[in-house]
Design a protein around this motif. Structure first.
Motif, PDB file in Angstrom:
ATOM      1  N   LYS A 147       0.817  -1.211   0.000  1.00 40.19           N
ATOM      2  CA  LYS A 147       0.000   0.000   0.000  1.00 40.19           C
ATOM      3  C   LYS A 147       0.856   1.269   0.000  1.00 40.19           C
ATOM      4  N   ALA A 148       1.887   1.311   0.823  1.00 35.79           N
ATOM      5  CA  ALA A 148       2.699   2.527   0.936  1.00 35.79           C
ATOM      6  C   ALA A 148       3.352   2.872  -0.395  1.00 35.79           C
ATOM      7  N   LYS A 151       0.709   4.076  -2.967  1.00 35.19           N
ATOM      8  CA  LYS A 151       0.289   5.459  -2.696  1.00 35.19           C
ATOM      9  C   LYS A 151       1.372   6.455  -3.105  1.00 35.19           C
ATOM     10  N   LYS A 152       2.623   6.095  -2.839  1.00 40.47           N
ATOM     11  CA  LYS A 152       3.735   6.975  -3.218  1.00 40.47           C
ATOM     12  C   LYS A 152       3.759   7.175  -4.730  1.00 40.47           C
ATOM     13  N   ALA A 153       3.509   6.102  -5.467  1.00 44.52           N
ATOM     14  CA  ALA A 153       3.461   6.207  -6.932  1.00 44.52           C
ATOM     15  C   ALA A 153       2.307   7.106  -7.368  1.00 44.52           C
ATOM     16  N   ALA A 154       1.137   6.890  -6.762  1.00 44.80           N
ATOM     17  CA  ALA A 154      -0.030   7.712  -7.104  1.00 44.80           C
ATOM     18  C   ALA A 154       0.224   9.183  -6.800  1.00 44.80           C
ATOM     19  N   ASP A 155       0.894   9.459  -5.700  1.00 43.03           N
ATOM     20  CA  ASP A 155       1.198  10.842  -5.333  1.00 43.03           C
ATOM     21  C   ASP A 155       2.109  11.509  -6.354  1.00 43.03           C
ATOM     22  N   LYS A 156       2.864  10.707  -7.098  1.00 47.90           N
ATOM     23  CA  LYS A 156       3.748  11.243  -8.145  1.00 47.90           C
ATOM     24  C   LYS A 156       3.009  11.436  -9.465  1.00 47.90           C
ATOM     25  N   GLY A 157       1.729  11.049  -9.501  1.00 51.39           N
ATOM     26  CA  GLY A 157       0.957  11.201 -10.723  1.00 51.39           C
ATOM     27  C   GLY A 157       0.806   9.934 -11.538  1.00 51.39           C
ATOM     28  N   VAL A 158       1.297   8.815 -11.016  1.00 49.60           N
ATOM     29  CA  VAL A 158       1.142   7.530 -11.709  1.00 49.60           C
ATOM     30  C   VAL A 158      -0.291   7.032 -11.531  1.00 49.60           C
ATOM     31  N   ILE A 169      -9.388  -1.132   0.096  1.00 47.50           N
ATOM     32  CA  ILE A 169      -9.809   0.272   0.047  1.00 47.50           C
ATOM     33  C   ILE A 169      -8.583   1.118  -0.219  1.00 47.50           C
ATOM     34  N   ALA A 170      -8.617   1.868  -1.317  1.00 49.30           N
ATOM     35  CA  ALA A 170      -7.478   2.724  -1.681  1.00 49.30           C
ATOM     36  C   ALA A 170      -8.019   3.931  -2.430  1.00 49.30           C
TER      37      ALA A 170
END
Length: 274
Positions: A147-148, A151-158, A169-170
């Motif tokens: 999960k961590a 989320k880090k990837a998503a925060d970069k715009g991935v 749940i994400a």
């Protein structure tokens, strides 16, 4: 002088003579070149070459007068300078070598990975290297461990898309719950994980066997493309089921059981992969 201090300075790019001269100046300064040689044990024939090298790097300072004397920069300042230079070197190396990153990986190989933790470590690496999209199919047990990084990837715009077995749940990802999780877990006798990063690399394997878990990682496009597209087609089916479940189950049985029977070579539907 303690040998371990000399070794520490050598790791900071000092030669043995440079380390001895610098430590001597830390103990007492200012000193002339002659005094540094006498107190440090550096040969007089080498001392000025050594002191000039230290001065050029900024590790010591020279007071110019009738007789040159030398003083060291404080140890904390030395460490700070080394840290800054090291970070600059790492950034430059990362930028300079980035163009070789893909070619350095053999795209024709398929690498075997054994062990649950080792597989997840590779998946984490793929997730964090992604720049555009991650497709991942996994059970809730492995999601907790990834999960961590997701989320880090998503925060970069991935863009992160998850085909979820069990409750996941994400809010940072597109989550597609697989509503046949229990049946599929029973049919296959275990959990698998498939991850595709940027359509350029995949990790796929069984992850529910502890140290005996096994997976493959590859950048071979002959495998990356079909594995990724199978996941995309899973998403197609899930979208279609969402909109037309009643009609499809009327034709193929609850949870499409008749289709699963049709394409299974085992009467009990057990896949017998593990």
């Amino acid at each position: 002088m303690e040998d371990n201090i000399l070794e520490v300075l050598k790791n900071l790019n000092f030669t043995e003579y440079e380390a001895k001269a610098y430590l001597t100046l830390l103990e007492e300064s200012p000193l002339t070149g002659y005094a540094v040689a006498k107190n440090s044990g550096v040969p007089r024939s080498k001392i000025y070459e050594v002191l000039d090298s230290l001065a050029m790097r900024g590790d010591i300072l020279i007071s110019h007068g009738n007789t040159q004397q030398y003083v060291p920069i404080p140890a904390k300042e030395l460490i700070k300078n080394r840290r800054v230079k090291a970070e600059e070197s790492f950034k430059l190396a990362e930028k300079s070598l980035e163009q070789y990153n893909q070619s350095a990986k053999n795209r024709e190989n398929i690498w075997n990975i054994t062990g649950h933790d080792e597989i997840l470590d590779k998946v984490k690496e793929c997730i964090l290297s992604a720049k555009h999209r991650i497709l991942i199919e996994l059970w809730k047990e492995e999601f907790k461990e990834l999960k961590a990084e997701l989320k880090k990837a998503a925060d970069k715009g991935v863009v992160v898309t998850i085909i979820a077995y069990g409750e996941i749940i994400a809010d940072f990802a597109n989550v597609y719950p697989h509503d046949m999780s229990t049946e599929i877990t029973d049919e296959y006798g275990g959990r698998w994980l498939v991850a595709s990063a940027d359509n350029s690399e995949v990790v796929a394997g069984i992850v529910s066997l502890g140290k005996d878990s096994r997976a493959a990682w590859t950048m071979h496009q002959g495998l990356v493309m079909p594995i990724t597209e199978v996941m995309v087609h899973d998403l197609y089916i899930m979208e279609i089921m969402e909109k037309h479940r009643e009609l499809l189950e009327e034709s193929f049985g609850k949870n499409l059981i008749e289709l699963r029977k049709k394409f299974s070579i085992y009467q009990d539907l057990k896949k017998h992969y593990v």
